[in-house]
Each structure stands twice: as structure tokens, then as C-alpha cells.
Design a protein around this motif. Structure first.
Motif, PDB file in Angstrom:
ATOM      1  N   SER A  38     -10.275   6.795   1.826  1.00 56.00           N
ATOM      2  CA  SER A  38      -9.646   5.795   2.689  1.00 56.00           C
ATOM      3  C   SER A  38     -10.727   4.812   3.111  1.00 56.00           C
ATOM      4  N   MET A  39     -10.652   3.596   2.580  1.00 61.25           N
ATOM      5  CA  MET A  39     -11.716   2.603   2.804  1.00 61.25           C
ATOM      6  C   MET A  39     -11.338   1.621   3.908  1.00 61.25           C
ATOM      7  N   GLY A  40     -12.256   1.419   4.821  1.00 65.50           N
ATOM      8  CA  GLY A  40     -12.062   0.436   5.879  1.00 65.50           C
ATOM      9  C   GLY A  40     -12.426  -0.952   5.394  1.00 65.50           C
ATOM     10  N   PHE A  55       1.775   9.124  -0.349  1.00 63.08           N
ATOM     11  CA  PHE A  55       1.732   9.029   1.112  1.00 63.08           C
ATOM     12  C   PHE A  55       0.555   9.880   1.605  1.00 63.08           C
ATOM     13  N   SER A  56      -0.032   9.488   2.731  1.00 58.29           N
ATOM     14  CA  SER A  56      -1.106  10.283   3.317  1.00 58.29           C
ATOM     15  C   SER A  56      -0.508  11.574   3.872  1.00 58.29           C
ATOM     16  N   ILE A 110      -6.545   6.363  -3.683  1.00 58.39           N
ATOM     17  CA  ILE A 110      -7.388   5.476  -2.878  1.00 58.39           C
ATOM     18  C   ILE A 110      -6.508   4.681  -1.925  1.00 58.39           C
ATOM     19  N   SER A 111      -6.914   4.637  -0.663  1.00 62.56           N
ATOM     20  CA  SER A 111      -6.223   3.833   0.346  1.00 62.56           C
ATOM     21  C   SER A 111      -7.198   2.828   0.924  1.00 62.56           C
ATOM     22  N   THR A 138      -9.657  14.161   2.300  1.00 70.17           N
ATOM     23  CA  THR A 138      -9.879  12.721   2.446  1.00 70.17           C
ATOM     24  C   THR A 138     -11.202  12.417   3.141  1.00 70.17           C
ATOM     25  N   LEU A 139     -11.861  11.376   2.674  1.00 69.50           N
ATOM     26  CA  LEU A 139     -13.038  10.829   3.358  1.00 69.50           C
ATOM     27  C   LEU A 139     -12.766   9.385   3.726  1.00 69.50           C
TER      28      LEU A 139
END
Length: 376
Positions: free
Chosen positions: A115-117, A244-245, A153-154, A90-91
Motif C-alpha cells: 500500500s503506497m502513500g 479489496f483490502s 498493489i494499492s 501488507t506493508l
């Protein structure tokens, strides 16, 4: 299975709510990457030879690193550890950093999860938080990520912001639901001491949201995500089946993990440890073969409390038989006695061998876990 976490402390700008260890200067990036690689070798015994099932680049803003940086770190990991063929890699990324070329590089380097903020799809809220991206940029980043081949994608969303209305929150959720992604993490804004946001609160320049509205926003979040096929598997995390992560789940399920980089935490069931929160001192310590690390050996009381705090956050809850086998009759009885009133109220229920927090109990989960903590 164990995990590896790499803390990348660099950011272009600092969000007003952030209390993580970060710096806005990239001046020390090259020696930092070298130090990460060396730390991965120096501390390879920490996870006891277990294979690596998850690799997670967090921060800070890991999307500030280049292809050469990632290649150096991955080369070290694969030469030093046994990495599972299906490892989740994950990035954490800022939408503003993502373009077609960079995303193609991430895919070719080995990343299979983003994982996007995002935090919000309302530009006014994004400007208040000092986020670099706009709502449109976030939408573009998700679209380009899919085109680049990312299916896992999260996004992060934030509620409880000053002046955030339920109407605006619903619009953000509308947008999120239309993205066709499989994971969402959502957090209430916290006024952490030492942040710019905390200073604004102290000066009276912002006002925290009323508790009733916070509860309504959280309730709306849970309802709408579940209606759209998301499973509420941890207090702040929602994922569709199979998405799930795995890395974050390892924290909650007591899996070993090695944290590298300044301020990063590690856990191996015997102790917790954390690196010094200084890039310069971190780099110097690694160069001197003397990592600047604080260590806390875990006694039975601390391990019991960790078991409660991590397990009760999740939809899996805690196993009564496992609790007894790990900690003995004393701690099992203590848990049973202190959970009784929450069972009676319906905030906790028993599912075969397990204690789990109910839907209504989620809103008082901190109180429940506090009651179960063992204090000498």
C-alpha cells in the motif's frame, strides 16, 4: 479469522497534514522491534485463539524497517499465532524507500501486498504536502514492485488540496488508471488540529477548497474509477474484484484485531483498547510486563453505534435481521424510525435484508450515520 496490526511510528520526514503518532528519529528502532515482539506474545490471548488472516504494517513509514526487523517480527507471529496459509500480509510504503533490492527482500520475507502513500502525481502538490517522493519516483516504485512479483498493489490519493484544480485532479487520475493496479484508497485532505497544515490554515497562509469543488472531485473520482472496473466497496476505497483490502475490511465488518506498537488500537468484540502514544513509555511498559493500555468496555449502545458506523460505510450496508438479533427490538426499531426519511429521499435503499447507502447518499453519508446513532 482475526487480524494483526503493527504500528511503526518512524518517518524520515513528517507530512504537513499527518496527525498519526510518528517520530522522525530512528534512535529507538532496535528496542521498539524487541517490544513489538514481546507485546505480540504478551497479548496473544486478546483475539481468543482465532487464526490470523491478515497482517498489516502501518505507520508512520514501515518501509523504514530492515530485513532483520521484519524477520524478528514474523518469527514471533508465526511461533505465537495460527496464521492462515493464504493470509494477506501488507506493508505501507513510501515510494521513495522502494528499490529492487528492498522489494525482493519484502517478497522473500513474506509480504504479498503493498500500500503506497502516493497522494498525488503532481510534483507541486507533493512538495506542498512535504512528501519525500516525486511523481516519477512513485511511477518507478509501482513498476519495480510489479517486476519484483507484487500483483496486489494499492495506492493512496488525496483530493481537496489547496490550489488543486479539477484539471490537475483528472491528470492524477489519468496516471493512476494507466498503472494497471487493482486498488485505490482516496481521502479528502483534513485540517487536523495540531498539524502544520492546520497552523497554516489558521494563519491564512492556505485556504481550504470550496465545498462545491470537493464534491465535484469526489464525484469525478467515483465515476472514473467505476468506469475503469473498480468497485466502490467503502466510502474511501475502490478495488477490482478479488482485490479489496481484507485487513481494512475486517475493521468495517467487525472482525477481531490486535494492534501492537505505540498508539495502536485493538478490538475483540468485547472491548476496544489503545496503546500509549509514546515510544519510550510504550517500550518501558512492555519491558516491565505492564503494557500501557487504555481499555473501553463496550456496552450495547456503543456496540450498536459501532455496527452502524462501520457497516453503513460499505457497499454491504447493514443487515436488518442481524441488527435485531444482536441488539434487540429497541435498537432495531430506533434504526428503522430514523432511517425512514433517508429511504424516502433515496439516500438509502433496501436490498433484501439490508440497508445500504445509495450513490447519491454517499455525499451525505456522515449525516445519515449521525441520524442512526443512538444517544441516551
Amino acid at each position: 479469522m482475526a487480524g494483526i496490526y503493527i504500528h511503526v511510528p518512524f518517518c524520515k520526514t513528517r507530512c504537513i497534514y499527518c496527525d498519526f503518532y510518528t517520530r522522525t528519529s530512528m534512535e529507538q528502532k532496535t528496542p521498539f522491534v524487541s517490544a513489538i515482539c514481546k507485546e505480540l506474545v504478551l497479548r496473544s490471548n486478546y483475539i481468543g485463539g482465532e487464526s490470523v488472516g491478515t497482517i498489516y504494517f502501518g505507520g508512520g513509514t514501515p518501509s523504514q524497517l530492515s530485513k532483520a526487523d521484519f524477520k524478528a517480527i514474523f518469527s514471533t507471529i508465526y511461533q505465537t499465532y495460527r496464521v492462515d496459509d493464504d493470509a494477506e500480509i501488507t506493508l505501507e510504503a513510501n515510494p521513495d524507500d522502494l528499490n529492487e533490492k528492498y522489494l525482493d527482500m519484502l517478497r522473500s520475507t513474506g509480504f504479498n501486498r503493498l500500500s503506497m502513500g502516493v497522494q498525488s502525481f503532481d510534483d507541486k502538490q507533493l512538495q506542498f504536502l512535504n512528501r519525500r517522493h516525486s511523481a516519477q519516483k512513485a511511477l518507478d516504485a509501482v513498476r519495480m514492485s510489479k517486476q519484483a512479483g507484487f500483483s496486489n498493489i494499492s495506492i493512496d490519493l488525496m483530493y481537496g488540496l489547496p490550489e488543486l484544480t479539477l484539471e490537475t485532479w483528472n491528470k492524477t487520475l489519468d496516471t493512476a488508471m494507466n498503472l494497471d493496479i487493482h486498488h485505490i484508497s482516496s481521502y479528502h485532505l483534513i485540517y487536523e488540529q495540531g498539524t502544520k497544515l492546520y497552523r497554516l490554515l489558521q494563519k491564512g497562509n492556505v485556504k481550504s477548497v470550496e465545498e462545491e469543488l470537493s464534491v465535484e472531485m469526489f464525484s469525478t473520482l467515483i465515476r472514473r474509477l467505476q468506469e475503469n472496473g473498480f468497485i466502490h466497496y467503502e466510502i474511501s476505497n475502490f478495488g477490482k474484484e478479488g482485490y479489496f483490502s481484507r485487513h481494512n475490511s475486517s475493521y468495517w465488518l467487525g472482525t477481531k484485531y490486535l494492534g501492537t506498537g505505540p498508539s495502536a488500537h485493538s478490538y475483540n468484540k468485547e472491548n476496544r483498547c489503545w496503546n500509549i502514544s509514546s515510544i519510550s513509555k510504550y517500550i518501558q511498559g512492555i519491558e516491565d510486563n505492564d503494557p500501557q493500555i487504555e481499555i473501553e468496555d463496550l456496552d450495547i449502545r456503543t456496540r450498536y453505534n459501532d455496527f452502524i458506523l462501520t457497516g453503513m460505510r460499505t457497499m454491504w450496508g447493514i443487515s436488518k435481521s442481524e441488527l435485531k438479533s444482536l441488539f434487540g427490538e429497541k435498537y432495531a426499531s430506533y434504526c428503522d424510525q430514523n432511517i425512514a426519511r433517508h429511504l424516502k429521499s433515496g439516500d438509502v435503499y433496501t436490498d433484501e435484508d439490508r440497508y445500504k447507502i445509495s450513490r447519491q447518499g454517499i455525499f451525505v453519508s456522515d449525516s445519515i450515520m449521525s441520524d442512526l446513532m443512538y444517544i441516551d
